[in-house]
Design a protein around this motif. Structure first.
Motif, mmCIF file in Angstrom:
data_model
loop_
_atom_site.group_PDB
_atom_site.id
_atom_site.type_symbol
_atom_site.label_atom_id
_atom_site.label_comp_id
_atom_site.label_asym_id
_atom_site.label_seq_id
_atom_site.Cartn_x
_atom_site.Cartn_y
_atom_site.Cartn_z
ATOM 1 N N ASP A 165 -0.785 -4.167 0.391
ATOM 2 C CA ASP A 165 -2.072 -3.479 0.408
ATOM 3 C C ASP A 165 -1.856 -2.168 1.162
ATOM 4 O OD1 ASP A 165 -4.711 -2.742 0.358
ATOM 5 O OD2 ASP A 165 -5.416 -4.382 1.633
ATOM 6 N N ILE A 166 -1.736 -1.074 0.446
ATOM 7 C CA ILE A 166 -1.419 0.215 1.043
ATOM 8 C C ILE A 166 -2.653 0.782 1.737
ATOM 9 C CG2 ILE A 166 -0.541 2.550 0.640
ATOM 10 C CD1 ILE A 166 1.462 0.219 0.058
ATOM 11 N N GLU A 167 -2.540 0.968 3.049
ATOM 12 C CA GLU A 167 -3.634 1.569 3.805
ATOM 13 C C GLU A 167 -3.621 3.083 3.612
ATOM 14 O OE1 GLU A 167 -4.681 2.052 8.467
ATOM 15 O OE2 GLU A 167 -4.334 0.019 7.729
ATOM 16 N N SER A 168 -2.402 3.663 3.646
ATOM 17 C CA SER A 168 -2.310 5.097 3.410
ATOM 18 C C SER A 168 -0.913 5.476 2.952
ATOM 19 C CB SER A 168 -2.694 5.897 4.655
ATOM 20 O OG SER A 168 -1.727 5.720 5.673
ATOM 21 N N TYR A 169 -0.864 6.569 2.239
ATOM 22 C CA TYR A 169 0.384 7.157 1.767
ATOM 23 C C TYR A 169 0.242 8.663 1.893
ATOM 24 C CZ TYR A 169 3.421 9.368 -1.669
ATOM 25 O OH TYR A 169 4.304 10.202 -2.284
ATOM 26 N N THR A 170 1.169 9.275 2.630
ATOM 27 C CA THR A 170 1.138 10.725 2.795
ATOM 28 C C THR A 170 2.541 11.288 2.655
ATOM 29 O OG1 THR A 170 1.371 10.542 5.201
ATOM 30 C CG2 THR A 170 -0.873 10.699 4.328
ATOM 31 N N GLN A 171 2.583 12.555 2.355
ATOM 32 C CA GLN A 171 3.845 13.277 2.313
ATOM 33 C C GLN A 171 3.660 14.523 3.185
ATOM 34 O OE1 GLN A 171 5.245 14.453 -1.582
ATOM 35 N NE2 GLN A 171 7.215 15.120 -0.763
ATOM 36 N N PRO A 172 3.846 14.355 4.519
ATOM 37 C CA PRO A 172 3.581 15.474 5.423
ATOM 38 C C PRO A 172 4.517 16.661 5.242
ATOM 39 C CG PRO A 172 4.421 13.572 6.625
ATOM 40 C CD PRO A 172 4.225 13.149 5.213
ATOM 41 N N THR A 173 5.733 16.402 4.739
ATOM 42 C CA THR A 173 6.676 17.481 4.425
ATOM 43 C C THR A 173 7.380 17.129 3.124
ATOM 44 O OG1 THR A 173 8.607 16.515 5.526
ATOM 45 C CG2 THR A 173 7.116 17.830 6.911
ATOM 46 N N ILE A 232 1.203 -0.020 5.449
ATOM 47 C CA ILE A 232 0.681 -1.208 4.789
ATOM 48 C C ILE A 232 -0.409 -1.782 5.685
ATOM 49 C CG2 ILE A 232 1.197 -3.537 3.972
ATOM 50 C CD1 ILE A 232 4.035 -2.571 3.367
ATOM 51 N N LYS A 233 -1.555 -2.072 5.102
ATOM 52 C CA LYS A 233 -2.684 -2.605 5.864
ATOM 53 C C LYS A 233 -2.266 -3.897 6.565
ATOM 54 C CE LYS A 233 -7.574 -3.559 5.433
ATOM 55 N NZ LYS A 233 -8.717 -3.543 4.538
ATOM 56 N N ASN A 234 -2.546 -3.967 7.870
ATOM 57 C CA ASN A 234 -2.175 -5.114 8.699
ATOM 58 C C ASN A 234 -0.687 -5.426 8.596
ATOM 59 O OD1 ASN A 234 -4.877 -5.547 9.559
ATOM 60 N ND2 ASN A 234 -5.284 -6.559 7.617
ATOM 61 N N GLY A 235 0.121 -4.386 8.467
ATOM 62 C CA GLY A 235 1.556 -4.563 8.333
ATOM 63 C C GLY A 235 2.303 -3.365 8.881
ATOM 64 N N PRO A 236 3.483 -3.145 8.348
ATOM 65 C CA PRO A 236 4.345 -2.107 8.893
ATOM 66 C C PRO A 236 3.972 -0.692 8.456
ATOM 67 C CG PRO A 236 5.415 -3.125 7.039
ATOM 68 C CD PRO A 236 4.133 -3.895 7.284
ATOM 69 N N CYS A 271 -11.369 -1.085 -2.350
ATOM 70 C CA CYS A 271 -10.253 -1.801 -2.974
ATOM 71 C C CYS A 271 -9.491 -0.884 -3.911
ATOM 72 C CB CYS A 271 -10.748 -3.022 -3.743
ATOM 73 S SG CYS A 271 -11.399 -4.315 -2.670
ATOM 74 N N CYS A 272 -10.176 -0.075 -4.649
ATOM 75 C CA CYS A 272 -9.520 0.839 -5.577
ATOM 76 C C CYS A 272 -8.698 1.874 -4.830
ATOM 77 C CB CYS A 272 -10.548 1.548 -6.454
ATOM 78 S SG CYS A 272 -11.371 0.442 -7.612
ATOM 79 N N ASP A 287 -3.475 4.370 -3.973
ATOM 80 C CA ASP A 287 -2.361 4.792 -3.130
ATOM 81 C C ASP A 287 -1.055 4.172 -3.613
ATOM 82 O OD1 ASP A 287 -3.807 6.461 -1.520
ATOM 83 O OD2 ASP A 287 -4.052 5.026 0.108
ATOM 84 N N TYR A 288 -1.074 2.889 -3.972
ATOM 85 C CA TYR A 288 0.144 2.240 -4.454
ATOM 86 C C TYR A 288 0.618 2.894 -5.752
ATOM 87 C CZ TYR A 288 3.560 -1.304 -5.604
ATOM 88 O OH TYR A 288 4.735 -1.931 -5.907
ATOM 89 N N ASP A 289 -0.314 3.203 -6.630
ATOM 90 C CA ASP A 289 0.046 3.848 -7.895
ATOM 91 C C ASP A 289 0.596 5.253 -7.696
ATOM 92 O OD1 ASP A 289 -0.772 1.581 -9.228
ATOM 93 O OD2 ASP A 289 -2.754 2.369 -9.717
ATOM 94 N N GLU A 290 0.215 5.903 -6.600
ATOM 95 C CA GLU A 290 0.677 7.256 -6.312
ATOM 96 C C GLU A 290 2.063 7.293 -5.685
ATOM 97 O OE1 GLU A 290 -0.931 10.139 -7.127
ATOM 98 O OE2 GLU A 290 -2.273 8.790 -8.195
ATOM 99 N N LEU A 291 2.554 6.159 -5.215
ATOM 100 C CA LEU A 291 3.868 6.123 -4.570
ATOM 101 C C LEU A 291 4.974 6.477 -5.559
ATOM 102 C CD1 LEU A 291 3.635 2.757 -2.594
ATOM 103 C CD2 LEU A 291 3.588 5.057 -1.624
#
Length: 148
Positions: free
Chosen positions: A44-52, A60-64, A18-19, A24-28
């Motif tokens: 509910d952020i599943e992942s956040y990346t900055q590939p470039t 978003i978990k179970n979302g877009p 959960c944390c 991830d949301y706080d890192e956006l």
């Protein structure tokens, strides 16, 4: 005693997962976090990346899945099989494109939107649309044709 240790371990694993999402949301970047909270209540952020340096990817978990550019403006939003929120379409699509989709009673059938400097692309249930920004015209192509 072993049962208590197992319960504590399980509880800790759930708490950590959960944390992770909150982290991830706080890192956006703030503009991206604000955009998400405008259209998805408590995402509910599943992942956040900055590939470039020019691209941010948020899932978003179970979302877009969303892609943002270096100015924190969305370039791609994929509902991952779920229709996108109508308020998002109203706020983010050009008026003529929105009106075209609404006139066909297809607002609940928009699954993917993307844009570049020249065009907007919309994937619907049974067709795809391209909107030319310069001429403000909508072109419809049959389903299965890749528009983006």
């Amino acid at each position: 005693m072993k049962k208590l240790i197992c319960i504590i371990t399980l509880f800790s694993a759930v708490a950590l997962s959960c944390c992770h999402s909150d982290h991830d949301y706080d890192e956006l970047p703030r503009p991206i976090a604000e955009f998400l909270s405008n259209y998805w209540a408590d995402p509910d952020i599943e992942s956040y990346t900055q590939p470039t340096a020019q691209k941010y990817v948020v899932i978003i978990k179970n979302g877009p899945s969303l892609i943002f550019d270096e100015d924190y403006k969305w370039t791609d939003i994929d509902g991952n099989g779920l229709p996108l929120p109508e308020i998002l379409l109203f706020d983010q699509l050009p008026e003529k494109l929105y009106d075209y989709i609404e006139s066909g009673s297809q607002l609940n059938q928009v699954f993917t939107i993307s844009r570049d400097a020249r065009d907007y692309y919309v994937k619907l249930l049974d067709s795809n649309l391209t909107y030319d920004i310069q001429t403000q015209t909508v072109h419809e192509v049959e389903a299965g044709t890749d528009v983006a």
